[in-house]
Motif scaffolding. Structure first.
Motif, PDB file in Angstrom:
ATOM      1  N   ARG A 260      -8.611   8.066 -10.150  1.00 26.17           N
ATOM      2  CA  ARG A 260      -8.218   6.849  -9.441  1.00 26.17           C
ATOM      3  C   ARG A 260      -6.704   6.641  -9.478  1.00 26.17           C
ATOM      4  O   ARG A 260      -6.113   6.141  -8.519  1.00 26.17           O
ATOM      5  CB  ARG A 260      -8.931   5.637 -10.038  1.00 26.17           C
ATOM      6  CG  ARG A 260     -10.409   5.556  -9.654  1.00 26.17           C
ATOM      7  CD  ARG A 260     -11.019   4.242 -10.073  1.00 26.17           C
ATOM      8  NE  ARG A 260     -11.124   4.157 -11.531  1.00 26.17           N
ATOM      9  CZ  ARG A 260     -11.326   3.023 -12.197  1.00 26.17           C
ATOM     10  NH1 ARG A 260     -11.386   1.882 -11.541  1.00 26.17           N
ATOM     11  NH2 ARG A 260     -11.432   3.032 -13.506  1.00 26.17           N
TER      12      ARG A 260
ATOM     13  N   ASP B 162      -8.126  -2.102 -10.204  1.00 19.87           N
ATOM     14  CA  ASP B 162      -8.132  -1.522  -8.865  1.00 19.87           C
ATOM     15  C   ASP B 162      -7.298  -2.384  -7.938  1.00 19.87           C
ATOM     16  O   ASP B 162      -7.269  -3.613  -8.045  1.00 19.87           O
ATOM     17  CB  ASP B 162      -9.563  -1.428  -8.324  1.00 19.87           C
ATOM     18  CG  ASP B 162     -10.348  -0.356  -9.059  1.00 19.87           C
ATOM     19  OD1 ASP B 162      -9.746   0.293  -9.924  1.00 19.87           O
ATOM     20  OD2 ASP B 162     -11.547  -0.207  -8.755  1.00 19.87           O
ATOM     21  N   THR B 163      -6.634  -1.702  -6.995  1.00 16.35           N
ATOM     22  CA  THR B 163      -5.809  -2.439  -6.036  1.00 16.35           C
ATOM     23  C   THR B 163      -6.656  -3.321  -5.140  1.00 16.35           C
ATOM     24  O   THR B 163      -6.153  -4.263  -4.529  1.00 16.35           O
ATOM     25  CB  THR B 163      -5.005  -1.460  -5.175  1.00 16.35           C
ATOM     26  OG1 THR B 163      -5.905  -0.526  -4.573  1.00 16.35           O
ATOM     27  CG2 THR B 163      -4.009  -0.696  -6.021  1.00 16.35           C
TER      28      THR B 163
ATOM     29  N   THR C 267       0.830  -1.208   0.000  1.00 16.85           N
ATOM     30  CA  THR C 267       0.000   0.000   0.000  1.00 16.85           C
ATOM     31  C   THR C 267       0.861   1.253   0.000  1.00 16.85           C
ATOM     32  O   THR C 267       0.550   2.237  -0.669  1.00 16.85           O
ATOM     33  CB  THR C 267      -0.925  -0.003   1.227  1.00 16.85           C
ATOM     34  OG1 THR C 267      -1.720  -1.187   1.219  1.00 16.85           O
ATOM     35  CG2 THR C 267      -1.825   1.229   1.236  1.00 16.85           C
TER      36      THR C 267
ATOM     37  N   THR D  88      -6.153   4.509  -5.764  1.00 15.52           N
ATOM     38  CA  THR D  88      -7.065   3.363  -5.758  1.00 15.52           C
ATOM     39  C   THR D  88      -6.891   2.489  -6.993  1.00 15.52           C
ATOM     40  O   THR D  88      -7.487   1.417  -7.077  1.00 15.52           O
ATOM     41  CB  THR D  88      -8.529   3.835  -5.687  1.00 15.52           C
ATOM     42  OG1 THR D  88      -8.809   4.688  -6.806  1.00 15.52           O
ATOM     43  CG2 THR D  88      -8.783   4.597  -4.394  1.00 15.52           C
TER      44      THR D  88
END
Length: 438
Positions: free
Chosen positions: A44, A126-127, A7, A49
Motif C-alpha cells: 500500500r 489510507d488516503t 493525489t 493507497t
C-alpha cells in the motif's frame, strides 16, 4: 491545495518508493520481512493507497534499498508533502460528518475513524479512509505542516551548500577533489563533532600538536575564517589556516588495481566506474575498498608563508572480521604495473604507522601557495575490515596544528577480500563474469 494536487503528491512519493524497491531487486515479501511489517502494508505504501503517519519506516525502507543521501533528502521532502495532502483531505472529510452520527455522549460511534497497525507496525492511514473526528483545527495543522516543510527545506539547502563548498585543486589537475580535511588551529581544544563508527567518541589523535588546538570546519580549509573569538594568543589578530588539503579517496594505479566489495549479486551491480566516478559509484552500492585503498592528498599553502609538513599519521577507528561480500574489479587485462612512490600503511599491524615505499622521501616537507605537494597513501589489509583516517601535523612560524583527513566526513574503510567470489567486467561485455583462478 486541490484534491487532484494532493493525489499527485501522494503518487510522487509512492513512485520514488517503487523506484528504490525495484532497484534493490528484493521482492515485496523479502523487503517487508527486513522492515518488520506486513507485505500488504508495504504494497500500500508503494502503490500510493496509504501514506505512513511517521517518517521512520520510510527511512528504514530507503536505507535497506541503499538510497543515496540525495535520494533520502528528496524522499523526506515528498513524504512531508504527501502527509500534508493526506491531512488536508481528512480535515475536509471531518467537516462533512453530520452531527447526528455522534453518539449520545458527543463522541463518534465505535469503529469510525480507527486506524491501527498490524503486529505492532507503525499506524497507516489510507488516503481514502474516513476522518478522525477529534483532530486538531485545520489552521493549527497547517501551521505545523508549514514548520516541518521549512525545516526540511533548510536541511536540503544545508546539504547543497556543503556539497558545493570550495576545495583546493592543484594546478593542472583536472580531477575534482572530494573532500577537504578537518583543520586544527590555535584555540581551545574541542571534541570532534563526528561520532566514531563503533558508537563511542573519538579519542584525541596520538599525533596531535603539543600546542592547544581548535577545530575549523572542513569546508573552510582555504578560507579566511576560523572558530573562536578571533584571537590566537594575547593581542594576536585572527589568521587563516595556512594550508588546504584535498582528498581523493580512490586513486587507481591502474584500473585493475582497484577492487570493491559489494553486498549485492552481479545482476544488481552496474558497470565498473572510472576513477573520477568511483566515489559516486561506491556510495550508490555501499561499496568498500577490497584488499587495499590508495588515497591521494593534495597539500597547498593558502598564503605567502611557507608551511612545514612535519609528519603523517594513521588512526584505526574500528577493526573487525572481513566482509563476506562479492569482489568486483574496476578493470581487466592491465598487465604488470610499475610501483610508484607512495606512503604505505599495513592495517593488519597492531599499531599501524605510515612508512615510505618505492623510494618515497619521508617527512618533513614544505609547501606554499605556489609549491604544492601530492602524497599517495596505500593502505592494505589481508585479514580485517578496518575503518581508519589520517592526520597531518603542520607548523608555520609560531603556529602549529593538525589536519584530520577522511572520506567526506566518514572514515576510510578497507576490508580484506578473504577469498570471496570475484567478478570482472571484460571489455565489450555487458555483464559481470565470475573470475576464474582467484
Amino acid at each position: 491545495m486541490s484534491e487532484e494536487t494532493g493525489t499527485e503528491r501522494t503518487e510522487e512519493f509512492a513512485q520514488l518508493l517503487r523506484e528504490l524497491k525495484d532497484r534493490s531487486g528484493l521482492s515485496y515479501g523479502t523487503l517487508a520481512k527486513r522492515l518488520h511489517m506486513s507485505t500488504s502494508t508495504l504494497h500500500r505504501y508503494c502503490n500510493g493507497t496509504a501514506v505512513p503517519v511517521e517518517y521512520a519506516p520510510v527511512e528504514r525502507l530507503a536505507r535497506v534499498c541503499r538510497a543515496t543521501p540525495q535520494e533520502l533528502v528528496e524522499l523526506h521532502r515528498r513524504w512531508i508533502l504527501a502527509d500534508a495532502a493526506r491531512g488536508r483531505k481528512v480535515d475536509q472529510g471531518a467537516a462533512r460528518v453530520p452531527a447526528q452520527e455522534a453518539g449520545p455522549d458527543g463522541t463518534a460511534e465505535p469503529g469510525q475513524g480507527e486506524a491501527g497497525g498490524e503486529n505492532g507496525e507503525p499506524v497507516v492511514i489510507d488516503t481514502a479512509a474516513a476522518a478522525v473526528p477529534a483532530r486538531r483545527p485545520s489552521w493549527l495543522r497547517r501551521r505545523g505542516t508549514a514548520l516541518i516543510a521549512a525545516v526540511a527545506v533548510v536541511a536540503a539547502l544545508g546539504a547543497v551548500a556543503y556539497a558545493l563548498r570550495p576545495t583546493a585543486v592543484r594546478a593542472g589537475d583536472t580531477t575534482t577533489p572530494t573532500v577537504t580535511g578537518t583543520l586544527d588551529v590555535g584555540g581551545p581544544a574541542k571534541p570532534s563533532a563526528t561520532p566514531s563508527p563503533s558508537g563511542s567518541g573519538h579519542k584525541p589523535s596520538a599525533s596531535a600538536s603539543a600546542s592547544p588546538t581548535g577545530t575549523a570546519a572542513s569546508g573552510d580549509a582555504g578560507s579566511n575564517t576560523s572558530e573562536g573569538d578571533g584571537k590566537q594568543g594575547a593581542n594576536r589578530p585572527a589568521t587563516a589556516v595556512p594550508l588546504a588539503v584535498a582528498v581523493r579517496p580512490y586513486v587507481y594505479e591502474d584500473p585493475c588495481s582497484q577492487h570493491f566489495l559489494v553486498d549485492s549479486d552481479p545482476e544488481q551491480v552496474g558497470p565498473p566506474a572510472t576513477e573520477e566516478n568511483a566515489p559516486r559509484w561506491s556510495a550508490a552500492y555501499g561499496a568498500v575498498a577490497s584488499g587495499e585503498q590508495r588515497v591521494a592528498l593534495t597539500v597547498q599553502g593558502t598564503g605567502e608563508d611557507t608551511v612545514v609538513l612535519n609528519s603523517l599519521h594513521v588512526r584505526v577507528l574500528a577493526k573487525g572480521a572481513p566482509l563476506a561480500w562479492n569482489d568486483y574489479s574496476m578493470g581487466v587485462g592491465c598487465g604488470g604495473g610499475v610501483g610508484t612512490k607512495s606512503f604505505d600503511v599495513d592495517l593488519d599491524n597492531g599499531s599501524p604507522t605510515v612508512t615510505v615505499k618505492n623510494g618515497q622521501r619521508d617527512f618533513p616537507y614544505k609547501v606554499s601557495e605556489s609549491d604544492p605537494e601530492v602524497f599517495y597513501v596505500t593502505a592494505h589489509t589481508k585479514a580485517h575490515d578496518v575503518r581508519w583516517d589520517l592526520s597531518l601535523d603542520w607548523s608555520s612560524g609560531d603556529r602549529s596544528g593538525t589536519v584530520h583527513l577522511d572520506n567526506a566526513g566518514r572514515p576510510f574503510r578497507t576490508s580484506a577480500d578473504a577469498g570471496r567470489p570475484g567478478y570482472d567486467y571484460p571489455l565489450g561485455s555487458s555483464e559481470w563474469i565470475e573470475r576464474v583462478g582467484g
